[in-house]
Design a protein around this motif. Structure first.
Motif, PDB file in Angstrom:
ATOM      1  N   ARG A   2      24.058 -11.532  -3.310  1.00 11.75           N
ATOM      2  CA  ARG A   2      23.821 -10.583  -2.235  1.00 11.75           C
ATOM      3  C   ARG A   2      23.007  -9.403  -2.759  1.00 11.75           C
ATOM      4  O   ARG A   2      23.074  -9.072  -3.943  1.00 11.75           O
ATOM      5  N   GLU A   4      23.610  -6.383  -2.243  1.00 15.50           N
ATOM      6  CA  GLU A   4      24.551  -5.348  -2.662  1.00 15.50           C
ATOM      7  C   GLU A   4      25.079  -5.589  -4.078  1.00 15.50           C
ATOM      8  O   GLU A   4      25.664  -4.679  -4.680  1.00 15.50           O
ATOM      9  N   ARG A  81      13.727  -3.302   4.505  1.00 16.14           N
ATOM     10  CA  ARG A  81      14.419  -2.015   4.593  1.00 16.14           C
ATOM     11  C   ARG A  81      13.439  -0.855   4.427  1.00 16.14           C
ATOM     12  O   ARG A  81      13.460   0.112   5.191  1.00 16.14           O
ATOM     13  N   HIS A 109      18.208   2.289   0.108  1.00 17.92           N
ATOM     14  CA  HIS A 109      19.396   1.914  -0.652  1.00 17.92           C
ATOM     15  C   HIS A 109      20.697   2.267   0.078  1.00 17.92           C
ATOM     16  O   HIS A 109      21.746   1.726  -0.246  1.00 17.92           O
ATOM     17  N   ALA A 110      20.608   3.180   1.049  1.00 19.18           N
ATOM     18  CA  ALA A 110      21.809   3.612   1.775  1.00 19.18           C
ATOM     19  C   ALA A 110      22.026   2.833   3.064  1.00 19.18           C
ATOM     20  O   ALA A 110      23.084   2.927   3.687  1.00 19.18           O
ATOM     21  N   MET A 111      21.053   2.047   3.469  1.00 21.37           N
ATOM     22  CA  MET A 111      21.143   1.325   4.743  1.00 21.37           C
ATOM     23  C   MET A 111      22.169   0.194   4.688  1.00 21.37           C
ATOM     24  O   MET A 111      22.193  -0.582   3.731  1.00 21.37           O
ATOM     25  N   THR A 112      22.975   0.094   5.709  1.00 21.70           N
ATOM     26  CA  THR A 112      23.793  -1.102   5.912  1.00 21.70           C
ATOM     27  C   THR A 112      23.002  -2.057   6.796  1.00 21.70           C
ATOM     28  O   THR A 112      22.019  -1.676   7.431  1.00 21.70           O
ATOM     29  N   ASP A 113      23.443  -3.303   6.858  1.00 18.58           N
ATOM     30  CA  ASP A 113      22.771  -4.267   7.733  1.00 18.58           C
ATOM     31  C   ASP A 113      22.862  -3.821   9.188  1.00 18.58           C
ATOM     32  O   ASP A 113      21.922  -4.019   9.967  1.00 18.58           O
ATOM     33  N   ARG A 114      23.980  -3.200   9.553  1.00 11.67           N
ATOM     34  CA  ARG A 114      24.139  -2.725  10.934  1.00 11.67           C
ATOM     35  C   ARG A 114      23.135  -1.621  11.238  1.00 11.67           C
ATOM     36  O   ARG A 114      22.488  -1.616  12.302  1.00 11.67           O
ATOM     37  N   MET A 115      22.985  -0.670  10.306  1.00 10.16           N
ATOM     38  CA  MET A 115      22.028   0.408  10.507  1.00 10.16           C
ATOM     39  C   MET A 115      20.609  -0.149  10.606  1.00 10.16           C
ATOM     40  O   MET A 115      19.829   0.262  11.466  1.00 10.16           O
ATOM     41  N   SER A 117      19.658  -3.096  11.584  1.00  6.73           N
ATOM     42  CA  SER A 117      19.500  -3.795  12.852  1.00  6.73           C
ATOM     43  C   SER A 117      19.288  -2.800  13.997  1.00  6.73           C
ATOM     44  O   SER A 117      18.451  -3.028  14.885  1.00  6.73           O
TER      45      SER A 117
END
Length: 232
Positions: A2, A4, A81, A109-115, A117
């Motif tokens: 992953r 992460e 990203r 680097h701070a982005m989540t997959d939800r953010m 999207s």
């Protein structure tokens, strides 16, 4: 693996490898990586060794570096990203195109997959960033590659500027002043092969303007008929 699971540094290396190979069309020398990342060659060699051990790059001793299939997949996630972050900063926060790169480097680097999207959705699923760089889709696919450069254009030819390499903010500011930005249509008044300076004209400029061929070589173009609009 992953995304992460990788350190921020490893993520940066994979993204840099993809970006450099995207422009060169081939493999990347460690020395080129060092220049691009502004790091010592020894530091780059150590990180490449770690990425090789993780199965993310192929590197022959004293040779160039290439992403493996897994490395390419992870690199494209980072590129997605970064370029969505650049587009968000410009369109939603009013950054200029010469400002977005540095802060996007932090935000990616701070982005989540939800953010990611949500940002993609709010922006209307763009396929190019402010510099015209293609934004990988969520599945890793890319818009068709555009490889022709402005220096390839002939005298009297009209072309659309599609993509500008974004490594130097001062060059971006210079191009902004000239009106030589993605989406602009320019005509080659003089290719300037003997003197190293092109003379161009455009609808946004009252008079023809000069542009170094060194800079023009980092601008990708498409023909006026059937062009790709980088703003959509």
């Amino acid at each position: 693996m992953r995304l992460e699971d990788l350190t921020d540094s490893a993520q940066n290396y994979l993204k840099a490898l993809w970006t450099l190979s995207e422009w060169s069309g081939g493999t990347v020398a460690p020395s080129e990586m060092a220049r691009h990342l502004n790091l010592k060659p020894s530091s780059v060699s150590d990180q490449i060794r770690r990425l090789t051990n993780q199965g993310l790059v192929d590197h022959a001793p004293y040779g160039s570096v290439k992403l493996t299939d897994e490395g390419r997949s992870l690199a494209l996630m980072m590129v997605r990203r970064h370029r969505l972050a650049e587009t968000f900063l410009q369109q939603m926060l009013g950054y200029t195109w010469d400002e977005v790169h540095e802060d996007a480097d932090l935000l990616e680097h701070a982005m989540t997959d939800r953010m990611l999207s949500r940002i993609d959705s709010v922006l209307g699923h763009p396929d190019r960033d402010p510099h015209g760089d293609p934004i990988p889709a969520a599945d890793g696919t890319l818009p068709p590659a555009i490889v022709r450069t402005l220096t390839d254009a002939e005298k009297g030819e009209s072309v659309q500027l599609v993509r500008v390499r974004d490594g130097d903010p001062s060059i971006l500011r210079h191009l902004e002043k000239l009106g030589a930005t993605p989406g602009e249509i320019v005509t080659v008044v003089d290719p300037g092969e003997s003197v190293g300076v092109m003379i161009l004209s455009s609808a946004s400029s009252d008079n023809p303007f000069p542009l170094s061929r060194d800079i023009a070589d980092y601008i990708r173009i498409a023909g006026v008929v059937g062009t790709v609009d980088p703003s959509h």
